[in-house]
Design an enzyme around this catalytic site. Sequence first.
Site, mmCIF file in Angstrom:
data_model
loop_
_atom_site.group_PDB
_atom_site.id
_atom_site.type_symbol
_atom_site.label_atom_id
_atom_site.label_comp_id
_atom_site.label_asym_id
_atom_site.label_seq_id
_atom_site.Cartn_x
_atom_site.Cartn_y
_atom_site.Cartn_z
ATOM 1 N N SER A 1 -11.849 -24.870 -24.416
ATOM 2 C CA SER A 1 -12.596 -26.134 -24.387
ATOM 3 C C SER A 1 -12.310 -26.838 -23.071
ATOM 4 O O SER A 1 -11.309 -26.539 -22.403
ATOM 5 C CB SER A 1 -12.102 -27.024 -25.538
ATOM 6 N N TYR B 1 -5.519 -31.829 -30.584
ATOM 7 C CA TYR B 1 -6.586 -30.843 -30.326
ATOM 8 C C TYR B 1 -6.461 -30.316 -28.894
ATOM 9 O O TYR B 1 -6.511 -29.106 -28.662
ATOM 10 C CB TYR B 1 -7.963 -31.490 -30.545
HETATM 11 P P1 NDP Z 1 -18.419 -24.935 -36.140
HETATM 12 O O1 NDP Z 1 -17.688 -25.860 -37.066
HETATM 13 O O2 NDP Z 1 -19.890 -24.848 -36.270
HETATM 14 O O3 NDP Z 1 -17.819 -23.467 -36.231
HETATM 15 C C1 NDP Z 1 -16.472 -23.223 -36.463
HETATM 16 C C2 NDP Z 1 -16.328 -21.799 -36.966
HETATM 17 O O4 NDP Z 1 -14.927 -21.548 -37.165
HETATM 18 C C3 NDP Z 1 -17.029 -21.575 -38.287
HETATM 19 O O5 NDP Z 1 -17.634 -20.321 -38.295
HETATM 20 C C4 NDP Z 1 -15.893 -21.628 -39.290
HETATM 21 O O6 NDP Z 1 -16.167 -20.781 -40.402
HETATM 22 C C5 NDP Z 1 -14.780 -21.022 -38.459
HETATM 23 N N1 NDP Z 1 -13.467 -21.333 -39.000
HETATM 24 C C6 NDP Z 1 -12.847 -22.533 -39.106
HETATM 25 N N2 NDP Z 1 -11.660 -22.392 -39.697
HETATM 26 C C7 NDP Z 1 -11.513 -21.075 -39.980
HETATM 27 C C8 NDP Z 1 -10.517 -20.302 -40.597
HETATM 28 N N3 NDP Z 1 -9.375 -20.845 -41.067
HETATM 29 N N4 NDP Z 1 -10.700 -18.965 -40.715
HETATM 30 C C9 NDP Z 1 -11.830 -18.396 -40.261
HETATM 31 N N5 NDP Z 1 -12.812 -19.070 -39.652
HETATM 32 C C10 NDP Z 1 -12.656 -20.397 -39.535
HETATM 33 O O7 NDP Z 1 -18.009 -25.432 -34.682
HETATM 34 P P2 NDP Z 1 -18.189 -24.792 -33.202
HETATM 35 O O8 NDP Z 1 -19.153 -23.697 -33.194
HETATM 36 O O9 NDP Z 1 -18.383 -25.944 -32.309
HETATM 37 O O10 NDP Z 1 -16.711 -24.249 -32.961
HETATM 38 C C11 NDP Z 1 -16.409 -22.982 -32.439
HETATM 39 C C12 NDP Z 1 -15.290 -23.104 -31.426
HETATM 40 O O11 NDP Z 1 -15.757 -23.845 -30.308
HETATM 41 C C13 NDP Z 1 -14.034 -23.816 -31.931
HETATM 42 O O12 NDP Z 1 -12.888 -23.087 -31.489
HETATM 43 C C14 NDP Z 1 -14.088 -25.151 -31.221
HETATM 44 O O13 NDP Z 1 -12.813 -25.720 -31.040
HETATM 45 C C15 NDP Z 1 -14.749 -24.750 -29.909
HETATM 46 N N6 NDP Z 1 -15.357 -25.835 -29.134
HETATM 47 C C16 NDP Z 1 -16.424 -26.536 -29.635
HETATM 48 C C17 NDP Z 1 -16.970 -27.577 -28.909
HETATM 49 C C18 NDP Z 1 -18.075 -28.414 -29.449
HETATM 50 O O14 NDP Z 1 -18.361 -29.470 -28.859
HETATM 51 N N7 NDP Z 1 -18.742 -28.028 -30.528
HETATM 52 C C19 NDP Z 1 -16.473 -27.916 -27.564
HETATM 53 C C20 NDP Z 1 -15.386 -27.078 -27.113
HETATM 54 C C21 NDP Z 1 -14.855 -26.083 -27.884
HETATM 55 P P3 NDP Z 1 -15.748 -21.048 -41.916
HETATM 56 O O15 NDP Z 1 -15.657 -22.524 -42.115
HETATM 57 O O16 NDP Z 1 -16.870 -20.398 -42.690
HETATM 58 O O17 NDP Z 1 -14.452 -20.330 -42.088
#
Ligand code: NDP
Length: 245
Positions: free
Chosen positions: A140, A153
Amino acid sequence: MSTIQDKVIIIMGASSGIGEATTKLLAQQNAKLIIAARRLDRLKAIKEEFPEADILIQQADVTNYEDVNKVVELGMDTYGRIDVIFNNAGIMPTAPIVEGRRDEWQKMLDINVMGVLNGIAAVVPIMAKQKSGHIISTDSVAGHVVYPNSAVYCGTKFAVRAIMEGLRQEQRENNIKSTIISPGAVATELYKTINDKNVSEDLHQAQKEWGLVPEDIASAVVFAIYTPERMAVSDMIIRPTTQPI
Ligand code: NDP
């Protein structure tokens, strides 16, 4: 091997947002995908959308090493190798430190840091043996700069950056690429993981005003995967053009 079509690619955190968009983009390019997350119904829906694509699904919680290993085993049992793992699972329950949300801190450390380490641990021995592989983790902008109400975070994302750089140095001679993708604000479900009302409203507003869409980040992931053997993208910072931080 350079075409996406030949690659066996694992995506952790594939059920929504960036992971889902990346899955869909790679499915359109006929990659061999193994996708994982906790919400199995979401994974099933993605697979059903691409009946012609090679998509295997596996329910997994990245904090549980056995779960992560099952995903990797599914890939190995089916294809006999793993070319790419995308450690993308993450949560962002940010709040001021003074609120002392220790449970949320623990969850962030477990998912954002241990989740990435579990993915790395499960594939590195395989990739080292193959003398090839690519480990990509979603970092990020928060892994490069610190801002108020996001200390923990940011700490998890700084940790991911450090771990991935260490991995690069240790495994370069095994021909293993290490890439971090560092997005700014992207409109996804991530913002629903914020429980502090004020922080949630501020960040939601920012994301709505100038956030990217998940497909923007997916295209960067695919670019990094598409690079020739000799070329490794270490870090891609992708901000919305008007993002201030
Ligand atoms: P979402 O919430 O849409 O996606 C998060 C994903 O992580 C989901 O598929 C969720 O699946 C999965 N996840 C969360 N916890 C677990 C777990 N314990 N085990 C397995 N899977 C898990 O958000 P984003 O697409 O935005 O996030 C993806 C990445 O991008 C993250 O690492 C986030 O920190 C990073 N990011 C996002 C930004 C933004 O502005 N959106 C900016 C910078 C970085 P499920 O709940 O089904 O398990």
